[in-house]
Design an enzyme around this catalytic site. Sequence first.
Site, PDB file in Angstrom:
ATOM      1  N   SER A 234       0.842  -1.194   0.056  1.00  0.00           N
ATOM      2  CA  SER A 234       0.144  -0.094  -0.101  1.00  0.00           C
ATOM      3  C   SER A 234       0.898   1.263   0.095  1.00  0.00           C
ATOM      4  CB  SER A 234      -0.930  -0.037   1.189  1.00  0.00           C
ATOM      5  OG  SER A 234      -1.891  -1.084   1.241  1.00  0.00           O
ATOM      6  N   SER A 272      -3.131  -3.748  -3.227  1.00  0.00           N
ATOM      7  CA  SER A 272      -2.327  -2.572  -2.687  1.00  0.00           C
ATOM      8  C   SER A 272      -3.377  -1.460  -2.540  1.00  0.00           C
ATOM      9  CB  SER A 272      -1.359  -2.005  -3.708  1.00  0.00           C
ATOM     10  OG  SER A 272      -0.751  -1.001  -3.248  1.00  0.00           O
ATOM     11  N   ASP A 274      -3.872   2.116  -2.320  1.00  0.00           N
ATOM     12  CA  ASP A 274      -3.144   3.341  -2.759  1.00  0.00           C
ATOM     13  C   ASP A 274      -4.102   4.750  -2.691  1.00  0.00           C
ATOM     14  OD1 ASP A 274      -0.945   1.878  -3.451  1.00  0.00           O
ATOM     15  OD2 ASP A 274      -2.133   1.167  -5.260  1.00  0.00           O
TER      16      ASP A 274
END
Length: 344
Positions: A234, A272, A274
């Site tokens: 992340s 992830s 983000d």
Amino acid sequence: MTAGASRARLADLGVGPGAFPRGAHNAITDVPGIHVGHSTVHTDRLHTGVTAVVPTGLGANRRWLPAGLAVGNGFGKLVGATQLQELGMIETPILLTSTLSVYRVADALLGHMLARPGYEATTTLNPVVGETNDGFLSDIRSRPLGETHVEAALAASATGAVDEGSVGAGAGTVALGFKGGIGTSSRSVPVGDERHTVGALVQSNFSGTLTIAGVAMPAHDLVPGPDAATAGNSCMIVVATDAPLDARQLARCARRAVFALRGVGSDFAQGSGDYAIAFSVGTGAVPDDSGLSPLFHATMDAVEEALVNSILAATTQAHADGNVAYEIPLPVVRARLAAAGVTP
């Protein structure tokens, strides 16, 4: 740690700022009224912490600041995200921490705000707390972070140079196969007829192949072992500016901040989370959209440099069970940049 004799920032390696000059400290704190503080835990089994981005003008006399949110991939636990997006504002400092501690940290931030003078009658408040998963290097299930660490990070917040690397919320993160962490950068940029500052702070913890100023720096070439090659999942990005943007414009700025991840080699893996939050401390007339291109460009440059700084400043960390995230070897980085003609 602060990047010092043994570590370096991108500017120390001789890489230029691009189209717009860096700020005095090359940090998010170059934006007037922005302070940053960390609370860090390093033991044989814990590498974790809290990082606080504190707009000092936010309080009883100014209850909110305009803000925008961009979600590159929503696999994360960003507390306060829906109200931030719906109303286009932040009401508290922005805290970053470890995934499974995020709720305890959010509760502690809420308690801190409710105890402030002028908040005695407050019955609704939206704490904003982001996270990345530091479980590769830390006993994340112990959820060790809470009120003590939140209060320490807030109390330590200050203007000026910002500690980077393996500190605060970046104590146990891994990025692009190397030890990641906290990084920051800033740019001075024209917006309409005035000059403003845009600054970024990141918590890097994502996979891919590192690229610095267009030069590939694959972890498998630079550090021993494959342990951290796919760790990290992340990235949290905080962007601040003193340009008086509204929430819609700040959301556009936040989207550009997410774009910058690709510039350093993020593979935007499915797991992830983000996120980018952009907010403004500025006052005055909202600029016309036609003048925002330089600010967008500067935002991407500042975020990309902050991401690189987070890796350059980080130091090797190991967990008692054997996982190791290695610092990037700076002599090799210098040599590759010089060989590519990026630096003398």
